[in-house]
Design a protein around this motif. Sequence first.
Motif, PDB file in Angstrom:
ATOM      1  N   THR A 404     -21.903   9.127 -74.794  1.00  0.00           N
ATOM      2  CA  THR A 404     -22.268   9.467 -76.175  1.00  0.00           C
ATOM      3  C   THR A 404     -21.050   9.384 -77.097  1.00  0.00           C
ATOM      4  N   ILE A 407     -20.479   5.787 -77.655  1.00  0.00           N
ATOM      5  CA  ILE A 407     -21.479   5.289 -78.613  1.00  0.00           C
ATOM      6  C   ILE A 407     -21.084   5.664 -80.027  1.00  0.00           C
ATOM      7  N   GLU A 411     -20.382   3.186 -82.755  1.00  0.00           N
ATOM      8  CA  GLU A 411     -21.022   3.223 -84.073  1.00  0.00           C
ATOM      9  C   GLU A 411     -19.956   3.198 -85.197  1.00  0.00           C
ATOM     10  N   GLU A 425     -24.825  -7.974 -81.611  1.00  0.00           N
ATOM     11  CA  GLU A 425     -26.181  -7.392 -81.554  1.00  0.00           C
ATOM     12  C   GLU A 425     -26.827  -7.686 -80.169  1.00  0.00           C
ATOM     13  N   LEU A 428     -25.346  -5.515 -77.958  1.00  0.00           N
ATOM     14  CA  LEU A 428     -25.894  -4.169 -78.146  1.00  0.00           C
ATOM     15  C   LEU A 428     -27.287  -4.042 -77.535  1.00  0.00           C
ATOM     16  N   GLN A 429     -28.068  -5.138 -77.815  1.00  0.00           N
ATOM     17  CA  GLN A 429     -29.421  -5.097 -77.229  1.00  0.00           C
ATOM     18  C   GLN A 429     -29.323  -5.006 -75.681  1.00  0.00           C
ATOM     19  N   GLU A 432     -28.233  -1.647 -74.938  1.00  0.00           N
ATOM     20  CA  GLU A 432     -29.334  -0.684 -75.079  1.00  0.00           C
ATOM     21  C   GLU A 432     -30.294  -0.791 -73.882  1.00  0.00           C
ATOM     22  N   LYS A 433     -30.523  -2.061 -73.505  1.00  0.00           N
ATOM     23  CA  LYS A 433     -31.389  -2.229 -72.335  1.00  0.00           C
ATOM     24  C   LYS A 433     -30.762  -1.572 -71.119  1.00  0.00           C
ATOM     25  N   ARG A 435     -28.632   0.814 -71.261  1.00  0.00           N
ATOM     26  CA  ARG A 435     -28.683   2.285 -71.464  1.00  0.00           C
ATOM     27  C   ARG A 435     -30.053   2.827 -71.128  1.00  0.00           C
ATOM     28  N   GLN A 436     -31.113   2.082 -71.603  1.00  0.00           N
ATOM     29  CA  GLN A 436     -32.474   2.538 -71.312  1.00  0.00           C
ATOM     30  C   GLN A 436     -32.699   2.595 -69.800  1.00  0.00           C
ATOM     31  N   GLU A 439     -30.926   5.522 -68.618  1.00  0.00           N
ATOM     32  CA  GLU A 439     -31.629   6.759 -68.954  1.00  0.00           C
ATOM     33  C   GLU A 439     -32.843   6.963 -67.986  1.00  0.00           C
TER      34      GLU A 439
END
Length: 631
Positions: A404, A407, A411, A425, A428-429, A432-433, A435-436, A439
Motif C-alpha cells: 500500500t 502504491i 500514485e 498503464e 499498471l493494468q 492491477e491484475k 494485485r487482484q 488479493e
Amino acid sequence: MGGGHRGEGAPKAGQRLRADSPPVLGAGARGHTMEERANLMNMMKLSIKILIQSALSLGRTLDSDFPPLQQFFVVLEHCLKHGLKVKKTFIGQNKSFFGPLELVEKLCPEASDIATSVKNLPELKTAVGRGRAWLYLALMQKKLADYLKVLLDHKHLLSEFYEPDALMMEEEGAVIVGLLVGLNVIDANLCLKGEDLDSQVGVIDFSLYLKETQDSDDKQDGGITAVLDQKHYVEELNRHLSCTVADLQNKIDCLEKTNSKLQEELAAATDRIGSLQEEQQQLKQQNELIRERSEKSVEVTKEDTKVELDTYKQSRQGLDEMYSDVWKQLKEEKKIRLELEKELELQIGMKTEMEIAMKLLEKDTHEKQDTLVALRQQLEEVKAINLQMFHKSQNAECSLQQKTEAISSFEGKTNEMMSSMKQMEERLQQAEKARQAAEERCTKMKQELAGKLDTCRQQMSQLDSKCSTLEKELKSEKEQRQTLQKELHQEKDATTLLKTELQQMEGLKKELRKLQDEKQQLEKVCEEQEQALQEMGLHLSQSKLKMEDIKEVNKALKGHTWLKDDEATHCKQCEKEFSISRRKHHCRNCGDIFCNTCSSNELALPSYPKPVRVCDTCHTLLLQRCSSNSS
C-alpha cells in the motif's frame, strides 16, 4: 450129701486142688454135677465164714497175702469155672471166666470203671489174669455180690458162656451170691500185679477147712479110704455147723441187745418227731409270715418299678425333646453354614472380579494417561502451528502495508509521472491484475486460515471436553477405587467375621460331638435301664413263680384232702354217677375223684418221679405254669 457115701467129687484129706485145673468131677452125669455144685457151695460157705471171722478177729484191712482171702478167691474161681463152655478160636480152645464178667459193664454202668482199669493194666496178658483183677477190684469196691446178682438176673445172656447144669445157672449160684453179701463188712487193699495174676496157681488148702485125718495105709482098699474120708468130712462139717450155731446164738444175743437199743432210740426218735412236728408248725407260721412279707415286698417292688418306669418315661420324653431340639438346631446351623459357604463363594468370585476390574481400570487409566500426554503434545504442536500461522499473517499484513505504501508512492509517482502513466498503464493494468490475483490469493489464504482456526478451535473445544470428561472419569474412577477399597475393607471385615463364625462353627461342631457322645451315653444308660427293667420284670416273674411254688409247697405241707372212695359217688367235673363201667380215679395233684375221661392226662409232679394221672383242670393249670416258667 449122705453120711456114708461121698462120691468121687469130695476132696480127700490133705489133698490140694489147683485153681487153673478143671473141677475134680467130670461133666458126665447129672448126679455128679449136682454133687459138684453142692460141694462147691459148701466150700464157698466155709471159706466165706472163715474169711469173715479171721478178718473181724484181725481188725484191719486185708491185703493180697492174707491166706483165707487167697483161698476164697480160689474157691470163687472154681465156682465161676464150673460148667463153663469151651470157645474155639484161631489160636486154640479158650475157657475163661472173664467173658461173663465183661457183661457186667453193659448191664450195670457203675462197673465201667472196673472194666476200664482192668483193660488199662499193661502187665496183664491172659484172660484169667484179667478176671482175677476184676474180682479183686469188685471186692475192694464192696460190690462183688451186686455185680454177680446182675449177671444172675440175666441168665439168657449167661447161657452163651455156661452149660445148662452149671453152678451159675442153678439155684446154688443165687445162694452163693447171697453169701457174698456178708463180705461187704471186710475192707481190703489188694495189690494188682499183672505177672502174679497171670502166673498165679490157685490151690485150695483143705487143711483150713478140715482137720488132719489119720494116715491111712496105701494097701487099704479104695472103698474103705473113701468111706473114712467121707466120715471125717461129715465130722468136720458137723463141727463147723455147731460153731455156726454158737455164732448164731451170740448174734441173737447181740441182736437182742441192739433191739433194746433200737427201742430206746425209737422212743427218742418219737420224741424227736414230736419236737419236729412242733418245729414244723413253727416253720409253717414262719412260712406264712415270709409269704406275707414277700407279698408286701412284691407290692413295694411293683410300686417302685412303676415309679421308676414313670420317671424313665419322663426322662426319655425330655431326652427325646432335647434330641429333637438339638437336631433342629443342627439342621438350621447346617443350612446357615451352607448359605454362608455360598455367600463366601460369591464374595470370593466378586473379589476376583473386582481384582480383575481393578487391573483393567489401572490399564485404562495408564492408557488414558498416555492418550492425555499424546493430546497435550498435539495441543502444543497445534499451538506452535497457530503461532506460525499468526506470524505468517503478520508478515502478510506487513507486506500489504508495504505494498500500500508502494502504491501510494506509485500514485505520487503517477502524479509526478503523468507522462509516464500512459506508458505505464499497461504495466499498471498488469500490476492491477497481479494485485487482484494476490488479493484473491490473500482472501483465499485468510479463508483457509479461518477454517483452520475454526477446526483448531473445534479440536481445542473437543480436547477440552475430552479432558473434562477424562477428569470426570478419573474422579469417578478415584471414587470407585475409594468405594472398592472401602468394599475391600468391608469384605476383609466380613472375612474376619466369617472366620470367627467358622471358629464358632468348629466350637459348635465340638459341642455337637460332645452332645452326640452325651446322647450315646444317654442311649447306653437308657439301654442299661431297659435291661435293668427287663431283669426286674424277670425277677418279678421269678418271684411270682417262687410265690406260686411256695404256695404249692404250703399246699403240699398242709396236704390236699385225699377223698376216700366211699365219699364220692359222682365225678367232680362232669358229675356223672360212678358205676362198674365208669370207674373212680384219683387226681394225684388235687386229690379229688374223677372218671376216666375227666382224668385221662398224665404229668410229672414234684412228689412223683414218673408221670401220674391228673385231672383236666390241674393239667391245664400245670401246663400254663410250665409255659410261664419256660418263657
